[in-house]
Scaffold this motif. Structure first.
Motif, PDB file in Angstrom:
ATOM      1  N   PHE A 147     -12.468   5.194  -1.367  1.00  0.00           N
ATOM      2  CA  PHE A 147     -11.688   5.962  -2.328  1.00  0.00           C
ATOM      3  C   PHE A 147     -11.744   7.453  -2.010  1.00  0.00           C
ATOM      4  CE2 PHE A 147     -11.765   8.459  -6.306  1.00  0.00           C
ATOM      5  CZ  PHE A 147     -10.457   8.254  -6.724  1.00  0.00           C
ATOM      6  N   PHE A 158      -6.052   0.497   0.520  1.00  0.00           N
ATOM      7  CA  PHE A 158      -5.919  -0.325  -0.688  1.00  0.00           C
ATOM      8  C   PHE A 158      -5.662  -1.793  -0.357  1.00  0.00           C
ATOM      9  CE2 PHE A 158      -3.827  -1.994  -4.484  1.00  0.00           C
ATOM     10  CZ  PHE A 158      -4.781  -1.659  -5.434  1.00  0.00           C
ATOM     11  N   SER A 165      -9.524   8.138   0.850  1.00  0.00           N
ATOM     12  CA  SER A 165      -8.117   8.137   0.440  1.00  0.00           C
ATOM     13  C   SER A 165      -7.720   9.450  -0.211  1.00  0.00           C
ATOM     14  CB  SER A 165      -7.856   6.977  -0.533  1.00  0.00           C
ATOM     15  OG  SER A 165      -8.108   5.735   0.071  1.00  0.00           O
ATOM     16  N   GLY A 186       0.812  -1.210   0.000  1.00  0.00           N
ATOM     17  CA  GLY A 186       0.000   0.000   0.000  1.00  0.00           C
ATOM     18  C   GLY A 186       0.842   1.255   0.000  1.00  0.00           C
ATOM     19  N   GLY A 231      -7.782  -0.062 -10.579  1.00  0.00           N
ATOM     20  CA  GLY A 231      -7.500  -0.533  -9.228  1.00  0.00           C
ATOM     21  C   GLY A 231      -7.484  -2.045  -9.085  1.00  0.00           C
ATOM     22  N   LEU A 262      -4.307   5.403   1.410  1.00  0.00           N
ATOM     23  CA  LEU A 262      -4.115   4.245   0.543  1.00  0.00           C
ATOM     24  C   LEU A 262      -3.227   3.184   1.186  1.00  0.00           C
ATOM     25  CD1 LEU A 262      -3.592   5.797  -3.021  1.00  0.00           C
ATOM     26  CD2 LEU A 262      -5.514   4.395  -2.243  1.00  0.00           C
ATOM     27  N   ALA A 285      -4.196  -4.678  -7.710  1.00  0.00           N
ATOM     28  CA  ALA A 285      -4.328  -5.441  -6.462  1.00  0.00           C
ATOM     29  C   ALA A 285      -3.986  -6.913  -6.603  1.00  0.00           C
ATOM     30  CB  ALA A 285      -5.756  -5.299  -5.927  1.00  0.00           C
ATOM     31  N   CYS A 308       0.929   4.251  -2.754  1.00  0.00           N
ATOM     32  CA  CYS A 308       0.770   5.654  -2.345  1.00  0.00           C
ATOM     33  C   CYS A 308       1.912   6.499  -2.901  1.00  0.00           C
ATOM     34  CB  CYS A 308       0.722   5.737  -0.820  1.00  0.00           C
ATOM     35  SG  CYS A 308       0.621   7.418  -0.172  1.00  0.00           S
TER      36      CYS A 308
END
Length: 293
Positions: free
Chosen positions: A246, A261, A249, A64, A98, A257, A102, A68
């Motif tokens: 979101f 995330f 964030s 994460g 996104g 994030l 991930a 970021c």
């Protein structure tokens, strides 16, 4: 095939008296993609994702933090190269790509299911079961992201014409204090929501599916859309949760994030596990458009 019969029809023929037989509708077929999960299940996925996050948390938090840092560098690059007009579309486009980013978090959750610990190296260098089809899915999502960026520029030109961008220090006042800005927010937000919803539908199941199962990208895309549609209440709840996190964030200058995330990524893996029947996981092949080899 024509009949040679010339006499009257037999008495058991429904057409004997000139009567059209009743049309019986086909019996309903069960939708094998519908899991009948209540909308509150979305919070169960979030709780499972939280558990995965804090089980060997360092790789997830580094993952994460890396995202970021990359996001901050990209935003800095937009300002450095005087492309700040693309800032808001780029932030919105994050929702499009996104699920692709991930993949490493899905890999960690999968290893935790098997009682294994997943290090950062394994999370970064993921080897999907579908091979190059996963890469093709990434190309599709990146293409959708680029299409959204172009659409955003066209929407801006539609309302403000081909004129120099007023600058980031004036854009907020322009958008929120003028009728033209309000109209732009309404139209741009609606178009962006369509892009985000479409991307969500084609990728939320497809990306983890390509990681776990052997199939092709187009079939995974179609199966993902069909699964989302068959489980609409819980998927709407999950989409709302993703959107809310979101916004948090972005308002936290992307620092959120670092935790948010990984949390959403791990939770999405449990979403996939609950919405895909067990018989279609564990490496089996299912293809919607191309028959299995």
């Amino acid at each position: 095939m024509l009949s040679d019969r010339t006499g009257p029809p037999p008495p058991d023929n429904p057409h004997a008296a000139g009567i059209i037989p009743e049309v019986v509708p086909p019996l309903p077929r069960p939708n094998d993609r519908a899991r009948d999960l209540p909308w509150r299940t979305a919070f169960d996925w979030l709780a499972q994702g939280w558990s995965d996050l804090w089980n060997n948390p360092l790789p997830s938090l580094i993952y994460g933090a890396g995202l970021c840092l990359i996001s901050v560098l990209l935003i800095w690059s937009l300002f450095a190269f005087e492309l700040d007009y693309a800032l808001f579309p780029a932030l919105a486009g994050f929702l499009v790509i996104g699920p692709l980013i991930a993949n490493g978090l899905y890999e960690k959750s999968r290893h935790l299911e098997q009682g294994q610990r997943s290090g950062l190296f394994a999370m970064i260098f993921v080897r999907p079961a579908s091979g190059y089809s996963a890469l093709f899915m990434g190309v599709l999502l990146l293409g959708l992201f680029m299409l959204w960026m172009r659409a955003a520029v066209l929407i801006w030109a539609l309302f403000f014409g081909i004129a120099p961008f007023p600058g980031s220090d004036e854009i907020v006042a322009t958008l929120f204090t003028t009728p033209t800005g309000w109209a732009l927010l309404l139209v741009g937000g609606s178009v962006g929501a369509l892009f985000a919803a479409f991307s969500f539908a084609i990728s939320v199941i497809a990306v983890p599916m390509l990681l776990e199962e052997r199939t092709d990208a187009l079939s995974a895309l179609g199966i993902s859309m069909a699964t989302v549609w068959a489980n609409l209440p819980v998927m709407l709840a999950w989409g709302t949760i993703v959107l809310a996190f979101f916004v948090i964030s972005v308002t936290s200058a992307l620092i959120g994030l670092i935790v948010i995330f990984p949390l959403l990524g791990h939770a999405t893996w449990h979403l996939y596990r609950d919405l895909r029947p067990d018989s279609r996981q564990k490496g089996r092949s299912e293809r919607m458009f191309i028959p299995p080899a």
